[in-house]
Design a protein around this motif. Sequence first.
Motif, short mmCIF file in Angstrom:
data_model
loop_
_atom_site.label_atom_id
_atom_site.label_comp_id
_atom_site.label_asym_id
_atom_site.label_seq_id
_atom_site.Cartn_x
_atom_site.Cartn_y
_atom_site.Cartn_z
N ASN A 255 12.26 4.41 -9.20
CA ASN A 255 13.13 5.93 -9.72
C ASN A 255 11.58 7.03 -10.04
N ALA A 256 10.82 6.92 -9.83
CA ALA A 256 10.18 8.35 -9.80
C ALA A 256 9.86 8.82 -8.56
N ARG A 257 9.60 7.49 -7.55
CA ARG A 257 9.12 7.83 -5.99
C ARG A 257 8.00 8.59 -6.12
N VAL A 258 6.58 7.25 -6.78
CA VAL A 258 5.62 7.55 -6.63
C VAL A 258 4.91 7.28 -5.35
N LEU A 259 5.76 6.44 -4.49
CA LEU A 259 5.09 6.19 -2.71
C LEU A 259 4.99 6.97 -2.69
N ALA A 260 6.41 7.98 -2.75
CA ALA A 260 7.04 8.97 -2.00
C ALA A 260 6.12 10.25 -1.86
N ARG A 261 5.92 10.34 -3.54
CA ARG A 261 4.81 11.33 -3.69
C ARG A 261 3.20 11.28 -2.94
N VAL A 262 3.05 10.31 -3.06
CA VAL A 262 1.62 9.57 -2.69
C VAL A 262 1.69 9.96 -0.58
N MET A 263 2.39 9.72 -0.19
CA MET A 263 2.95 10.12 1.18
C MET A 263 3.03 10.97 1.28
N VAL A 264 4.37 12.36 0.44
CA VAL A 264 4.80 13.49 0.52
C VAL A 264 3.71 14.71 0.95
N GLY A 265 2.74 14.15 -0.95
CA GLY A 265 1.22 14.93 -0.75
C GLY A 265 0.30 14.89 0.24
N LEU A 266 0.14 13.29 0.64
CA LEU A 266 -0.85 13.12 2.17
C LEU A 266 -0.24 14.06 3.65
N LEU A 267 1.10 14.02 3.65
CA LEU A 267 1.24 15.03 4.52
C LEU A 267 1.20 16.50 4.35
N ILE A 268 1.75 16.89 2.89
CA ILE A 268 1.05 18.08 2.80
C ILE A 268 -0.32 18.65 2.63
N THR A 269 -1.24 18.01 2.72
CA THR A 269 -2.42 17.92 2.57
C THR A 269 -2.83 17.54 4.32
N VAL A 270 -2.52 17.76 4.99
CA VAL A 270 -3.35 18.12 6.48
C VAL A 270 -2.59 18.41 7.18
N VAL A 271 -1.69 19.42 6.72
CA VAL A 271 -0.88 20.99 7.50
C VAL A 271 -2.32 21.82 7.75
N PRO A 272 -3.12 21.87 6.46
CA PRO A 272 -4.54 23.54 6.70
C PRO A 272 -5.63 22.40 8.06
N LEU A 273 -5.43 21.66 7.95
CA LEU A 273 -6.51 21.18 8.37
C LEU A 273 -5.54 20.99 9.72
N PHE A 274 -4.62 20.52 10.28
CA PHE A 274 -3.80 20.87 11.96
C PHE A 274 -3.71 22.30 12.54
N VAL A 275 -3.44 23.30 11.72
CA VAL A 275 -4.18 24.95 11.61
C VAL A 275 -5.38 25.09 11.98
N ALA A 276 -5.86 24.54 11.05
CA ALA A 276 -7.37 25.00 11.74
C ALA A 276 -7.54 24.48 12.85
N LEU A 277 -7.72 22.90 13.14
CA LEU A 277 -7.25 22.25 15.03
C LEU A 277 -7.12 22.77 15.80
N ILE A 295 -5.81 17.34 -4.55
CA ILE A 295 -5.85 17.55 -6.02
C ILE A 295 -4.53 17.91 -6.59
N ALA A 296 -3.66 18.21 -6.43
CA ALA A 296 -1.99 19.06 -6.90
C ALA A 296 -1.30 17.29 -6.53
N SER A 297 -1.57 17.25 -5.09
CA SER A 297 -0.68 16.16 -5.37
C SER A 297 -1.06 14.89 -5.68
N LEU A 298 -2.43 14.24 -5.93
CA LEU A 298 -2.30 13.49 -6.72
C LEU A 298 -1.89 14.03 -8.25
N TRP A 299 -2.91 14.80 -8.90
CA TRP A 299 -1.97 15.49 -9.74
C TRP A 299 -0.22 15.12 -10.21
N VAL A 300 0.45 15.37 -8.88
CA VAL A 300 2.31 15.11 -8.65
C VAL A 300 2.05 13.41 -9.25
#
Length: 365
Positions: A255-277, A295-300
């Motif tokens: 119901n809280a979509r914990v796994l979705a929070r993990v996956m979305v957080g992962l995708l958001i986290t890597v965006v700046p890295l791809f921008v750097a690449l 850190i923010a995504s893990l808090w969520v």
Amino acid sequence: MYALQSSPIAIGTAVFLVGVLAVVGIVLGALGSAVVRRLSNPVTRYRQLYLWVLLPFALLSWVVFLSLGLGHLVPGGQTGVVGAVLATFTELLAAGIIWLAAYAPTVPGVRNVRDIKLSTGRAVIRMGRYVLGITALVTVAVVPVELGLSSVGLLALVTVFVVTVQAASPWFITLIRSVDRPDEPTAETLERLQERAGLTVRDVRIFDTEQERTASLTVRGVSGYRRLFVTITFLDMFDDETAAALLAVQAGRQNARVLARVMVGLLITVVPLFVALADIGPLWPLVGVSLGLAIASLWVTRRGVRAADDYAAERVGPETVADALERYADVHDIEPSRRRLANPFSRSPPLGNRIDRLRAQAEAE
């Protein structure tokens, strides 16, 4: 990644290198196990040994194999997609062998601290099947990098890959682990407990973990096809109250979509890295942004875990959920940890803090 690779090394040199790293892994695993067995809360320490020592060593081995072009011995100079797949799979599998070599010496220690009868051979074979499946999965993700896909293309591919893995996980898990269908009485019991917990799944599969004495459950899949995986130990060790409470926690995670929070957080986290690449912005500031987003995504995600506990408390009562979490810790010989300040790099609050929070809710009622 071709820039990291030199000409493929000789076969004899490759075998020698894998052998040396395997021996180092064995020594590292044996020494780590000897230290962990003497620490407090050794079961948790073993998990930390795997995550923070043995896994990084295996990843370092993979980087070494990659930089030396070990994988290109297999395709024999063949280029293109086929050559990249064979080379990548070989390098990852070699790193997996290093992981198995480091893992094997820890099994007797785990067997001792948990007082279980799991043989080293059986544990290594099971882990080997898991390593083989993960190697194939990661190969699919790494090959496009080998082929020089653009940063935008890589980001799109990572997104598709993460979503696909989540959707296909109910079937993928059955490929890398042995599962059975529940018999009719067990299925009826689980259906009754799921209804009480508010957990809706399409079907159930059971892991054979009698020797490991692992009493766990997990739900995988997307809405419309979610599969519940439980272990034999879960069915044998927990009474209906405990099982219902743990199922309710799992329902709360859905119901809280914990796994979705993990996956979305992962995708958001890597965006700046791809921008750097893509050389669109400065490297180190973007790395800092990525760290902040992580850190923010893990808090969520931790907020989602608390929401799942709250849901379970509403279904079966906070005292029952707290008792169930304590019983879960007892079965796995875990001492619930507690922290005054949350670990910013943890996806879940400490188990002891979760139990205390539920106890406080029960007292407030």
